[in-house]
Design a protein around this motif. Structure first.
Motif, short mmCIF file in Angstrom:
data_model
loop_
_atom_site.label_atom_id
_atom_site.label_comp_id
_atom_site.label_asym_id
_atom_site.label_seq_id
_atom_site.Cartn_x
_atom_site.Cartn_y
_atom_site.Cartn_z
N UNK A 1 0.70 -1.64 -0.02
CA UNK A 1 -0.08 -0.10 -0.04
C UNK A 1 0.23 1.40 -0.02
N UNK A 2 2.16 1.84 0.87
CA UNK A 2 2.45 2.60 0.49
C UNK A 2 3.95 2.65 -0.35
N UNK A 3 3.62 1.61 -0.99
CA UNK A 3 4.80 1.63 -2.22
C UNK A 3 4.02 2.46 -3.12
N UNK A 4 1.82 2.16 -3.64
CA UNK A 4 1.60 1.97 -4.70
C UNK A 4 0.82 3.92 -3.87
N UNK A 5 1.33 4.16 -2.89
CA UNK A 5 0.57 5.78 -2.34
C UNK A 5 1.75 6.46 -2.54
N UNK A 6 2.81 5.89 -2.66
CA UNK A 6 4.32 6.78 -2.69
C UNK A 6 3.72 6.80 -4.79
N UNK B 1 1.29 9.36 -5.89
CA UNK B 1 1.86 11.00 -5.34
C UNK B 1 2.82 11.47 -6.36
N UNK B 2 4.19 10.45 -6.87
CA UNK B 2 4.92 10.88 -7.70
C UNK B 2 4.03 11.11 -9.40
N UNK B 3 3.26 10.13 -9.70
CA UNK B 3 2.93 10.44 -10.95
C UNK B 3 2.05 11.86 -10.90
N UNK B 4 1.92 12.02 -9.81
CA UNK B 4 0.33 13.01 -9.67
C UNK B 4 1.56 14.44 -9.72
N UNK B 5 1.97 14.42 -8.97
CA UNK B 5 3.28 15.50 -9.18
C UNK B 5 4.06 15.12 -10.40
N UNK B 6 4.81 14.79 -11.24
CA UNK B 6 5.17 14.96 -12.34
C UNK B 6 3.81 15.45 -13.06
N UNK B 7 3.11 14.86 -12.79
CA UNK B 7 1.99 15.94 -13.90
C UNK B 7 1.64 17.14 -13.64
#
Length: 292
Positions: free
Chosen positions: A25-30, A33-39
């Motif tokens: 869950x932590x890996x998927x969450x990070x 968030x990384x994908x959203x930050x990149x967008x």
């Protein structure tokens, strides 16, 4: 004599299995968030890339993120093309003054609505808060007529006076003040402290996160404001950064590379302010509205 029983040897204990579900869950969450930050950062990356190109290369398709020739000269040329330093100074002056006034007036009014009991307090607060729902276009013309009759058009004072007060700031600070126990204020009143003393010595020191949030939001809104300076400021020496970038827009063409260069330079002060107050800003937004 009874023989002493030998203690059984220690049996090795098997470690519990790792919590794989929580780890995934932590890996998927990070990852999310990384994908959203990149967008979110894609437009900023395109702006920086465009600031290092020629005008005819800005809208080329497919997008070349790293230009073949990095035109760092754009960042030196913009200072000679327009009085960009004066634009930055005007924007900084307006942002700092308006932010200080909004923090002062908003926090002081919010103290009255949150910690001082008087008849009609809630009704007055709701009426004041309802002004947020009124679109700015509805009272834009009356405001301009008032400033014109007062002789304040084409001055920075017009922008300062119109934006020194804000219902949103009062709402934000009041919601945070509600998290401060009323017992602190009551104890201070019993000890003989005045309302001004309670506001200055007790409430304000406990409200640093909310004050930082209000200051940052006001600074960013004032810095990025375009319509206010566009309506009231006509002299080139009074223009802000947002108005100054219009200098590169002609009747038939626009110098997009220089516009992107100015946009990059205009973002740097806002980014610096946000990085300096990031911790207080996040804390203030997270706790505002939670009454303890």
């Amino acid at each position: 004599m009874t023989a002493l029983r030998e203690a059984p040897p220690d049996t090795p204990t098997t470690p519990p299995p790792p919590q794989r579900a929580g780890g995934w869950r932590a890996v998927l969450g990070y990852t999310a968030m990384t994908a959203i930050a990149a967008l979110v950062l894609i437009p900023f990356a395109w702006m920086v890339s465009s600031s290092l190109k020629r005008d005819n290369e800005v809208f080329n398709t497919p997008i070349r993120w790293i230009p073949e020739e990095l035109r760092w000269s754009n960042f030196a040329e913009i200072w000679d093309r327009v009085p960009f330093l004066a634009y930055l100074g005007n924007s900084a002056l307006l942002a700092v003054v308006i932010t200080a006034l909004q923090v002062l007036t908003g926090s002081f009014a919010a103290y009255g609505f949150a910690k001082v009991r008087f008849p009609g307090r809630n009704a007055l607060f709701l009426a004041y808060l309802a002004t947020i729902a009124v679109p700015w276009q509805a009272y834009m013309v009356p405001q301009y007529i008032m400033m014109q009759k007062a002789g304040l058009t084409n001055t920075l004072w017009s922008i300062v006076l119109l934006q020194a007060f804000g219902a949103f700031g009062v709402f934000l600070m009041r919601q945070y003040y509600l998290t401060i126990p009323d017992e602190l204020c009551e104890a201070a009143r019993i000890d003989g402290l005045s309302e001004h003393g309670i506001y200055l010595r007790i409430v304000l020191p406990l409200s640093k996160p909310a004050l930082a949030s209000l200051a940052l939001l006001t600074f960013v809104n004032t810095w990025n404001d375009y319509m206010g300076p566009f309506i009231y400021l006509t002299s080139n020496e009074l223009w802000t950064v947002q108005l100054g970038l219009r200098s590169f827009v002609g009747q038939f063409e626009a110098e997009y590379a220089m516009i992107m260069t100015g946009a990059v330079l205009s973002v740097l002060p806002v980014a610096a302010v946000f990085l300096l107050g990031q911790r207080h800003f996040v804390e203030g937004v997270a706790t505002t509205g939670l009454k303890g």
